[in-house]
Design a protein around this motif. Structure first.
Motif, short mmCIF file in Angstrom:
data_model
loop_
_atom_site.label_atom_id
_atom_site.label_comp_id
_atom_site.label_asym_id
_atom_site.label_seq_id
_atom_site.Cartn_x
_atom_site.Cartn_y
_atom_site.Cartn_z
N VAL A 1 47.14 -2.24 -54.60
CA VAL A 1 47.71 -2.16 -53.26
C VAL A 1 48.52 -0.88 -53.11
O VAL A 1 49.16 -0.41 -54.06
N CYS A 2 48.49 -0.32 -51.93
CA CYS A 2 49.23 0.90 -51.58
C CYS A 2 50.10 0.61 -50.37
O CYS A 2 49.69 -0.11 -49.45
N LEU A 3 51.30 1.14 -50.37
CA LEU A 3 52.19 1.00 -49.22
C LEU A 3 51.98 2.19 -48.29
O LEU A 3 52.15 3.34 -48.70
N ALA A 4 51.62 1.92 -47.05
CA ALA A 4 51.45 2.96 -46.03
C ALA A 4 52.57 2.83 -45.02
O ALA A 4 52.81 1.75 -44.47
N THR A 5 53.25 3.93 -44.75
CA THR A 5 54.38 3.89 -43.82
C THR A 5 54.48 5.21 -43.07
O THR A 5 53.82 6.19 -43.43
N GLN A 6 55.29 5.23 -42.03
CA GLN A 6 55.40 6.41 -41.17
C GLN A 6 56.84 6.59 -40.71
O GLN A 6 57.62 5.64 -40.68
N SER A 7 57.18 7.85 -40.38
CA SER A 7 58.56 8.12 -40.00
C SER A 7 58.66 9.45 -39.27
O SER A 7 57.83 10.35 -39.46
N ARG B 1 64.77 9.36 -39.51
CA ARG B 1 64.80 8.06 -40.21
C ARG B 1 64.36 8.15 -41.67
O ARG B 1 64.22 7.12 -42.33
N LEU B 2 64.16 9.34 -42.14
CA LEU B 2 63.53 9.51 -43.43
C LEU B 2 64.41 9.09 -44.61
O LEU B 2 63.91 8.89 -45.72
N TYR B 3 65.71 8.91 -44.40
CA TYR B 3 66.59 8.50 -45.49
C TYR B 3 66.23 7.12 -46.04
O TYR B 3 66.52 6.80 -47.19
N SER B 4 65.58 6.28 -45.22
CA SER B 4 65.18 4.94 -45.67
C SER B 4 64.14 4.99 -46.78
O SER B 4 63.95 4.00 -47.49
N ILE C 1 52.76 5.33 -52.56
CA ILE C 1 53.25 5.30 -51.18
C ILE C 1 52.58 6.43 -50.40
O ILE C 1 52.66 7.59 -50.79
N SER C 2 51.93 6.07 -49.31
CA SER C 2 51.32 7.05 -48.42
C SER C 2 52.20 7.14 -47.17
O SER C 2 52.28 6.20 -46.39
N LEU C 3 52.84 8.30 -46.99
CA LEU C 3 53.84 8.48 -45.93
C LEU C 3 53.35 9.53 -44.93
O LEU C 3 53.03 10.66 -45.30
N ALA C 4 53.30 9.15 -43.66
CA ALA C 4 52.98 10.09 -42.58
C ALA C 4 54.28 10.46 -41.88
O ALA C 4 55.03 9.59 -41.44
N VAL C 5 54.57 11.77 -41.77
CA VAL C 5 55.81 12.26 -41.17
C VAL C 5 55.49 13.11 -39.96
O VAL C 5 54.57 13.94 -39.99
N TYR C 6 56.27 12.92 -38.91
CA TYR C 6 56.05 13.62 -37.63
C TYR C 6 57.19 14.61 -37.39
O TYR C 6 58.37 14.25 -37.49
N ASP D 1 56.82 -0.01 -41.40
CA ASP D 1 57.62 1.09 -40.86
C ASP D 1 58.59 1.54 -41.94
O ASP D 1 58.89 0.79 -42.88
N ILE D 2 59.11 2.73 -41.81
CA ILE D 2 59.90 3.34 -42.89
C ILE D 2 61.17 2.56 -43.21
O ILE D 2 61.67 2.61 -44.34
#
Length: 489
Positions: free
Chosen positions: A146-152, A156-159, A171-176, A281-282
């Motif tokens: 399993v992989c954790l996918a989250t976005q921020s 809010r990136l401190y979380s 962890i797969s993180l998408a950042v905007y 969510d992040i």
């Protein structure tokens, strides 16, 4: 008289010889200088001929755009790299930066080329898959199912610190980001996180997204940095300090333009390489030992892309004064004291209501705390939006819904129409810091919600056309109120 004449003659000869010697010395020095300059010009010409093209490079004499006041209060020694290519990967520059921490690592986005990337379907956003890859991301992908996918967004990136400290898998993180200033601040902050936290440095892979209307034009790279004011155990405070250096134009633009949550969810999800994905969510923090317990359960699970099932993880709000619960029993004690409650319970109860928290709380689980199915969701209601684990075969998040409102629940609704069964897991759980209330919600969120509500009228018709099912009778015409005739007295 004769001696005097000889003396004068000798002096004349001596002066002539001295003058000739001096002229010879000057001539020799001139020749040597010309030869040295010629050789130098040849070497410089060769270097220029072999110098690579450098798109998106910042001139070393130019101060960072929009944050010219940044170095003074926080980073007095930050300079722009004097390497050949700002996005090229100068080994000397990387090594000097790595000396800041106990572990060497590359600068975040050190090889990012803004002339590349890929478009979203509407060509409104640009994506950069795997812009920065965790040191052990590939190994962790092989280790876990399993992989954790989250976005921020940036603010809010401190979380991510709390998430990565509890989640031990990939962890797969998408950042905007929007604009050069946010991209530069993101580089600084992610470099700080990687330097301070091994879990982020090893497990987190970052995918970047930005709006084409406010596209960054440069990728900056620092040669040195002073972290004297960046304390590793204060990630939230550090980010708040950095956020003060966004430009006024960026702040105004962000307030007027909706955050593309669903675009980022799809981006993060596709970055996972595992059989199962836990999409969050992040600011949703997994419980202790979450990853190993979930992985053990999934290895025995019969759920597949054909069986259409999803595993719901209950989510609670935790009072900021409380300590993070170590176990389900600790969480239930906080709940009895009013320091924890189901997520969005006061703000919007339908958000998580179908999970049936009272039934979950009454299920004490196995003595070994193995992850099991507590119960099935049997009272599915529209607007339900749980955080769940499933395969990547689930429907994508519809990217017409921008900002807040109808973003996650429309995707879950489509899953329900498509025939997915939701199973609630125990004893694992997730938490969100802070007991939320409606007064804390800004007015712009309701405006975005109203716009998305109009989009939903078209969406639900498309769902019916796709699956030929309307289990919640979303398309049933509303009955007109009955008008009773007036009776004359």
């Amino acid at each position: 008289m004769v001696l005097r004449r000889r003396f004068r003659f000798n002096m004349h000869i001596w002066k002539s010889v001295s003058k000739s010697w001096y002229i010879c010395q000057v001539w020799n020095f001139s020749i040597i200088s010309v030869l040295a300059l010629t050789i130098s010009n040849i070497l410089l010409t060769i270097r220029l001929l072999h110098k690579p093209d450098c798109p998106n490079v910042v001139d070393t004499k130019i101060a960072p755009v929009a944050i010219t006041r940044f170095p003074a209060p926080l980073h007095p020694d930050i300079v722009i790299s004097s390497s050949d290519c700002g996005g090229g990967g100068d080994d000397n520059t990387i090594d000097e930066f790595a000396e800041l921490g106990n572990h060497s690592h590359r600068l975040v986005f050190d090889r990012l080329n803004l002339l590349r990337g890929r478009w979203d379907a509407s060509r409104q956003y640009k994506y950069f898959d795997f812009a920065a890859v965790g040191n052990r991301y590939d190994d962790l992908t092989k280790k876990y199912k399993v992989c954790l996918a989250t976005q921020s967004s940036l603010e809010r990136l401190y979380s991510l610190v709390s998430v990565a400290s509890h989640w031990t898998g990939p962890i797969s993180l998408a950042v905007y980001v929007a604009g050069d200033d946010e991209l530069y601040l993101l580089q600084l902050y992610l470099s700080y996180l990687q330097n301070c936290f091994a879990s982020i440095r090893d497990a987190v892979t970052i995918h970047l997204a930005y709006p084409i209307k406010r596209a960054p034009k440069t990728v900056r790279k620092f040669l040195k940095s002073d972290y004297s004011n960046f304390v590793c155990d204060q990630p939230e405070l550090t980010l708040k300090k950095l956020m003060k250096f966004r430009t006024t134009e960026t702040i105004k633009w962000r307030l007027k333009n909706a955050y593309p949550q669903n675009h980022l969810r799809n981006l993060a999800r596709k970055g996972c390489q595992n059989d199962y994905i836990f999409l969050t969510d992040i600011d949703i923090i997994p419980s202790i030992n979450f990853t190993d317990n979930l992985d053990k359960f999934l290895r025995k699970s019969q759920c597949s892309s054909q069986s259409k099932c999803a595993y719901v993880v209950p989510t609670y709000e935790i009072d900021n004064r409380a300590k993070f619960p170590q176990t389900k029993a600790d969480l239930l004690r906080l709940s009895k004291r009013g320091l924890a409650r189901p997520f969005h319970h006061k703000v919007f109860i339908y958000n998580q209501y179908a999970t049936n928290f009272s039934r979950w709380e009454s299920n004490v689980g196995s003595p070994q705390d193995d992850t099991t199915i507590s119960h099935n969701v049997t009272n599915f209601e529209f607007l339900y939006e749980p955080f769940y684990v499933s395969t990547d075969s689930v429907p994508p998040h519809d990217e017409r819904f921008l900002g807040y409102g109808f973003t996650r629940n429309t995707q879950v609704y489509e899953m329900f129409v498509a025939g997915y069964q939701f199973h609630v897991l125990t004893p694992i759980f997730t938490c969100h810091w802070g007991l939320q209330n409606k007064k804390s919600r800004p007015a712009w969120r309701e405006r975005q919600n109203n716009l998305n509500r109009k989009q939903f009228e078209v969406f639900k018709k498309e769902i019916y056309a796709r699956y030929h099912r309307d289990p919640l009778q979303m398309l049933q015409p509303k009955k007109a109120p009955e008008i009773k005739p007036k009776v004359k007295p």
